[in-house]
Structure formats: C-alpha cells, structure tokens
Design a protein around this motif. Sequence first.
Motif, PDB file in Angstrom:
ATOM      1  N   ASP A 172       0.770  -0.131  -2.102  1.00  0.00           N
ATOM      2  CA  ASP A 172       1.888   0.143  -3.011  1.00  0.00           C
ATOM      3  C   ASP A 172       3.217   0.302  -2.281  1.00  0.00           C
ATOM      4  O   ASP A 172       4.265  -0.099  -2.804  1.00  0.00           O
ATOM      5  CB  ASP A 172       1.600   1.400  -3.838  1.00  0.00           C
ATOM      6  CG  ASP A 172       0.611   1.136  -4.959  1.00  0.00           C
ATOM      7  OD1 ASP A 172       0.333  -0.054  -5.243  1.00  0.00           O
ATOM      8  OD2 ASP A 172       0.112   2.111  -5.550  1.00  0.00           O
ATOM      9  N   ASP A 187       6.320  -1.923  -3.397  1.00  0.00           N
ATOM     10  CA  ASP A 187       7.536  -1.277  -3.905  1.00  0.00           C
ATOM     11  C   ASP A 187       8.786  -1.853  -3.235  1.00  0.00           C
ATOM     12  O   ASP A 187       9.827  -2.018  -3.884  1.00  0.00           O
ATOM     13  CB  ASP A 187       7.475   0.237  -3.683  1.00  0.00           C
ATOM     14  CG  ASP A 187       6.540   0.933  -4.670  1.00  0.00           C
ATOM     15  OD1 ASP A 187       6.184   0.320  -5.694  1.00  0.00           O
ATOM     16  OD2 ASP A 187       6.165   2.095  -4.395  1.00  0.00           O
ATOM     17  N   GLU A 199      -2.406  -9.993  -6.208  1.00  0.00           N
ATOM     18  CA  GLU A 199      -2.105  -8.813  -7.026  1.00  0.00           C
ATOM     19  C   GLU A 199      -1.568  -9.278  -8.380  1.00  0.00           C
ATOM     20  O   GLU A 199      -0.361  -9.521  -8.541  1.00  0.00           O
ATOM     21  CB  GLU A 199      -1.085  -7.929  -6.307  1.00  0.00           C
ATOM     22  CG  GLU A 199      -1.507  -7.461  -4.922  1.00  0.00           C
ATOM     23  CD  GLU A 199      -2.448  -6.273  -4.988  1.00  0.00           C
ATOM     24  OE1 GLU A 199      -2.576  -5.675  -6.083  1.00  0.00           O
ATOM     25  OE2 GLU A 199      -3.054  -5.954  -3.960  1.00  0.00           O
ATOM     26  N   PHE A 233       1.117  -7.031  -9.996  1.00  0.00           N
ATOM     27  CA  PHE A 233       2.389  -7.199  -9.300  1.00  0.00           C
ATOM     28  C   PHE A 233       3.088  -8.478  -9.762  1.00  0.00           C
ATOM     29  O   PHE A 233       4.290  -8.478 -10.047  1.00  0.00           O
ATOM     30  CB  PHE A 233       2.135  -7.233  -7.797  1.00  0.00           C
ATOM     31  CG  PHE A 233       3.301  -7.705  -6.981  1.00  0.00           C
ATOM     32  CD1 PHE A 233       4.377  -6.878  -6.743  1.00  0.00           C
ATOM     33  CD2 PHE A 233       3.295  -8.981  -6.431  1.00  0.00           C
ATOM     34  CE1 PHE A 233       5.462  -7.310  -5.981  1.00  0.00           C
ATOM     35  CE2 PHE A 233       4.368  -9.425  -5.671  1.00  0.00           C
ATOM     36  CZ  PHE A 233       5.443  -8.584  -5.449  1.00  0.00           C
TER      37      PHE A 233
END
Length: 262
Positions: A187, A191, A209, A212
């Motif tokens: 993460d 981010d 992902e 994502f």
Amino acid sequence: MSRWTVDMRGVHKSYGALEVLRGVDLQVRTGEVAALLGPSGSGKSTLLRVMNQLERAERGHVTIDGELIGYRRSGTKLYELKEKDILRQRRKVGFVFQSFNLFPHLTVLDNLVEAPLAARLAGREELRETARTLLSRVGLADKSDAYPRQLSGGQQQRVAIARALALRPKVLLFDEPTSALDPELVDEVLDVIKDLARSGTTMVVVTHEIGFAREVADTVVFMDGGVIVEQGPPSEVLDHPRHPRTRAFLSKAPLSPSPPKE
C-alpha cells in the motif's frame, strides 16, 4: 505537438521463434494513466521495454511526446539511432522495475542525483535540492543519507520512483512495482503512484492489483498472447468485459468490488 504522450503503432517483437508482441497499437494521452493487465507471458513487460528501447521492435514504431524513439526518419526510410542518441531519448521515459535496481554503494540522495548529473540537467547542488524535494514527495525526507540496504523493500521502491522522476520524464513506466514486496508494504508504494496520478503524471503501469487499476487508471488494457484483447475505461473493462478471455481472467483475479455509489 501530438495529443499522445505515448503512441505505439503496429509493434512486433520476437525472441527467436517466440512472437511476444504481435502488432500492438497503444496510445496514452498526456496526463492519463494506463493500467496493463493480463496473464504472465502476455507481453506486458516486453511492451514497456520496447517503449524505452531496452528492447528493439522488429516492426512498428514508438513515439514519445511526438518524438520517434530509436530511429530517425529520412523521407520514407527509418535509420537506427546510435546508442548515445537512444540514451538521450530514454530520459523521456522513467522506468520503475520490480526489483528496485538501486545502486547499493550510493546513498539514497546520490541514487537520485547521479543520472540527471550525467545528463547535465543542472548543477550538483541544484540536483541535490531537487532530489530532497522528490524524497519528501514519496515520504522519505529523512532517508537521504541512508543506503539501500538500510531500507525496507517498500522504501527502496519509493526511492526508485523518486529516482525515475529526477530525470523529468514525459512518461513513467511501472513494471509490476509491488510484485517483489511483502503484502504489508504494497500500500505504501501504491499510495505514491496514486498521488502521482492525481498530479497529472502520465503513466503506464503493469499490475495485477485490480482494485488499484480500478481506482487510478483512465484506461485499462487487457493483453493476452501478445495482442491487446480489450481496452477502455475501468468501468467497462473491469465491470462489463466484452471479450471471453478478459472475463475468464478477471473471474480468477482477487475479488475487487466496485466502489460504493455516492
């Protein structure tokens, strides 16, 4: 100036008898994020490597920010560029690898400074100041004097992202940037990429992902067998895939629910 930062047309790439890319067309507008999905061996990583001439295509061509990459055009003919000219062009394309690829003998700050200094983008002190700003941007302002071995995997990958940004590229390429990380570190890297997306950085991201991709991508591209099978907005490709191969792939991907309606 082209409205595309990335413009790939009819790209073919083979390794011996194995045809890895079979006539790929891909365009990414300035400020957009394209997420590349697909099974292993579908050609995603090779596509990135052709974009910045780590691999040469046998057919087709790539332009970045309107400049033909790897070749010069004279009339109707293309001529291969010399390596020094390809290195100059490659500065337009930041590449973040799975395995960080930091220089172990250099501090974090010097990892960011070395390439732009060699490219003569500015003087050493100006580049060091820029590097500190970039480290703050990825949440590592306090790690400038550390060495890569003193950092976690997530921190090393964030340094790698800052290093790619230091060359002021027109596009950032990410080759499965979280695949080498322990799950609890994923993460922190995602981010940073999300923040870059919000700031309007043009990016092409190979990722597994799905959540994502849904959150960040403007365009989702599904590849299989060296071709683009399907592409479009995440709401179409991820929620309403048209092609049976896309549906089969997504059905086996980790559950990634749609965001709640406001």
